[in-house]
Design a protein around this motif. Structure first.
Motif, mmCIF file in Angstrom:
data_model
loop_
_atom_site.group_PDB
_atom_site.id
_atom_site.type_symbol
_atom_site.label_atom_id
_atom_site.label_comp_id
_atom_site.label_asym_id
_atom_site.label_seq_id
_atom_site.Cartn_x
_atom_site.Cartn_y
_atom_site.Cartn_z
ATOM 1 N N PRO A 89 0.837 -1.200 0.000
ATOM 2 C CA PRO A 89 0.000 0.000 0.000
ATOM 3 C C PRO A 89 0.875 1.255 0.000
ATOM 4 O O PRO A 89 1.829 1.335 0.779
ATOM 5 C CB PRO A 89 -0.787 -0.095 1.311
ATOM 6 N N PRO A 91 0.414 5.742 -1.160
ATOM 7 C CA PRO A 91 -0.394 6.765 -1.837
ATOM 8 C C PRO A 91 0.022 6.968 -3.295
ATOM 9 O O PRO A 91 -0.729 7.564 -4.060
ATOM 10 C CB PRO A 91 -0.136 8.033 -1.012
ATOM 11 N N SER A 115 3.698 -0.145 5.155
ATOM 12 C CA SER A 115 4.791 0.631 5.759
ATOM 13 C C SER A 115 4.221 1.755 6.615
ATOM 14 O O SER A 115 2.997 1.918 6.729
ATOM 15 C CB SER A 115 5.712 1.178 4.671
ATOM 16 N N ARG A 116 5.105 2.505 7.244
ATOM 17 C CA ARG A 116 4.760 3.645 8.106
ATOM 18 C C ARG A 116 5.728 4.775 7.780
ATOM 19 O O ARG A 116 6.502 4.673 6.848
ATOM 20 C CB ARG A 116 4.895 3.265 9.592
ATOM 21 N N TYR A 117 5.718 5.814 8.567
ATOM 22 C CA TYR A 117 6.614 6.973 8.396
ATOM 23 C C TYR A 117 6.466 7.519 6.975
ATOM 24 O O TYR A 117 5.342 7.692 6.505
ATOM 25 C CB TYR A 117 8.071 6.596 8.739
ATOM 26 N N TYR A 145 -6.021 10.323 -0.749
ATOM 27 C CA TYR A 145 -5.864 10.828 0.611
ATOM 28 C C TYR A 145 -4.722 10.042 1.223
ATOM 29 O O TYR A 145 -4.311 9.014 0.662
ATOM 30 C CB TYR A 145 -7.155 10.657 1.424
ATOM 31 N N VAL A 146 -4.206 10.525 2.340
ATOM 32 C CA VAL A 146 -2.997 9.926 2.913
ATOM 33 C C VAL A 146 -3.279 9.424 4.323
ATOM 34 O O VAL A 146 -3.736 10.177 5.185
ATOM 35 C CB VAL A 146 -1.830 10.942 2.933
ATOM 36 N N LEU A 147 -3.012 8.152 4.533
ATOM 37 C CA LEU A 147 -3.125 7.531 5.860
ATOM 38 C C LEU A 147 -1.791 7.691 6.588
ATOM 39 O O LEU A 147 -0.805 8.116 6.001
ATOM 40 C CB LEU A 147 -3.465 6.046 5.691
ATOM 41 N N ALA A 148 -1.778 7.321 7.856
ATOM 42 C CA ALA A 148 -0.531 7.361 8.629
ATOM 43 C C ALA A 148 0.337 6.142 8.341
ATOM 44 O O ALA A 148 1.499 6.083 8.743
ATOM 45 C CB ALA A 148 -0.848 7.449 10.118
ATOM 46 N N GLY A 149 -0.228 5.172 7.651
ATOM 47 C CA GLY A 149 0.503 3.952 7.327
ATOM 48 C C GLY A 149 -0.393 3.040 6.527
ATOM 49 O O GLY A 149 -1.581 3.315 6.353
ATOM 50 N N ALA A 153 -5.222 0.303 5.025
ATOM 51 C CA ALA A 153 -5.439 -0.063 3.620
ATOM 52 C C ALA A 153 -5.447 -1.583 3.454
ATOM 53 O O ALA A 153 -6.241 -2.128 2.669
ATOM 54 C CB ALA A 153 -4.370 0.578 2.731
HETATM 55 C C1 JB8 Z 1 3.180 5.972 5.314
HETATM 56 O O1 JB8 Z 1 -2.503 6.399 2.316
HETATM 57 B B1 JB8 Z 1 -1.837 5.212 2.176
HETATM 58 C C2 JB8 Z 1 -0.489 5.004 2.839
HETATM 59 C C3 JB8 Z 1 0.046 6.012 3.619
HETATM 60 C C4 JB8 Z 1 1.296 5.808 4.187
HETATM 61 C C5 JB8 Z 1 1.994 4.628 3.995
HETATM 62 C C6 JB8 Z 1 1.447 3.640 3.212
HETATM 63 C C7 JB8 Z 1 0.210 3.825 2.633
HETATM 64 C C8 JB8 Z 1 3.180 4.755 4.710
HETATM 65 N N1 JB8 Z 1 2.042 6.607 4.992
HETATM 66 O O2 JB8 Z 1 -2.348 4.181 1.404
#
Ligand code: JB8
Length: 237
Positions: A89, A91, A115-117, A145-149, A153
């Motif tokens: 996953p 963005p 992933s994260r960060y 849109y943007v998740l924190a990780g 997803a």
């Molecule tokens: C850090 O919005 B997302 C998404 C956001 C993220 C990471 C992975 C996916 C990693 N921010 O699908």
């Protein structure tokens, strides 16, 4: 189907034990294996991230840690299955659609790498795209849109794919007439109603009480088309 998820928050995947996906697990139609990415870190602090080359904010997940984790999952995995599909996953990925959900549901083995960060070192996907240990690598985005990780997803993608597996949905819940189903040409489905026929001054459309299955099908097609034109003109264009 077998699903592996590698994450620094494997507990984030606990909702998979519930509801439809949980039932598929109980019935043995699905196997989910959760892995803590930190178990593949190389130092006593279990570091999984480092500063970005070129500068800038945030941290980047280390390629070596991800590579070792993915290799371990592939090595531990069943050797009677074909190579797994890696799903990452991000963005910046291809947009996850119903067609992608269908595609995922056709693989016997998926490895999700949320992933994260600021995301993972770009060489991880580059490496596995060239590796014959995997059936392929899909970078997928839920939308603009943007998740924190990537973990949330993964929950979405797993649910969308697993409900399409043969025998996972009951007879009551068919996939054929719903929004975006094959044969509905990517249209929205008509609104639905149940008893009572009158509620707070609002009536159920009379045609749905008529028992005339041909008129009902015709009404539903038209209502779905009207809704699609109003809400999602992009689906008609
Ligand atoms: C850090 O919005 B997302 C998404 C956001 C993220 C990471 C992975 C996916 C990693 N921010 O699908």
């Amino acid at each position: 189907m077998r699903i592996d998820v590698i994450s620094i928050f494997p507990d984030y995947m606990q909702p998979l034990k519930l509801s439809l996906v949980g039932k598929a697990l109980e019935r043995g139609q699905l196997e989910v294996h959760l892995h803590d990415l930190r178990e593949h870190a190389h130092d006593v602090h279990r570091t999984v991230d480092d500063s970005p080359y070129g500068g800038g904010p945030g941290m980047v997940m280390k390629a070596d840690v991800w590579g070792d984790a993915i290799d371990a999952v592939i090595a531990e995995g069943p050797h009677d299955l074909l190579a797994p599909l890696l799903v990452v996953p991000t963005p910046t990925g291809d947009v996850f659609t119903q067609a992608r959900a269908q595609e995922l549901s056709e693989y016997p083995w998926l490895i999700f790498c949320p992933s994260r960060y600021e995301g993972m070192d770009g060489r991880v996907v580059d490496f596995y795209r060239r590796s014959s240990d995997v059936a392929g690598v899909l970078e997928l985005s839920l939308g603009d849109y943007v998740l924190a990780g990537g973990e949330a997803a993964v929950l979405v993608m797993v649910e969308a794919a697993v409900r399409l597996l043969p025998g996972v949905l009951g007879n009551g819940e068919s996939v054929v007439d719903e929004s975006f189903a094959d044969g509905t040409e990517g249209m929205l489905a008509a609104p639905v109603y149940t008893r009572p026929p009158q509620w707070r001054g609002l009536d159920v459309p009379e045609v749905l009480l008529s028992g005339d299955h041909q008129r009902i099908a015709q009404w539903r097609r038209q209502a779905g088309l009207d809704l699609t034109r109003t809400r999602r003109p992009d689906l008609i264009d």
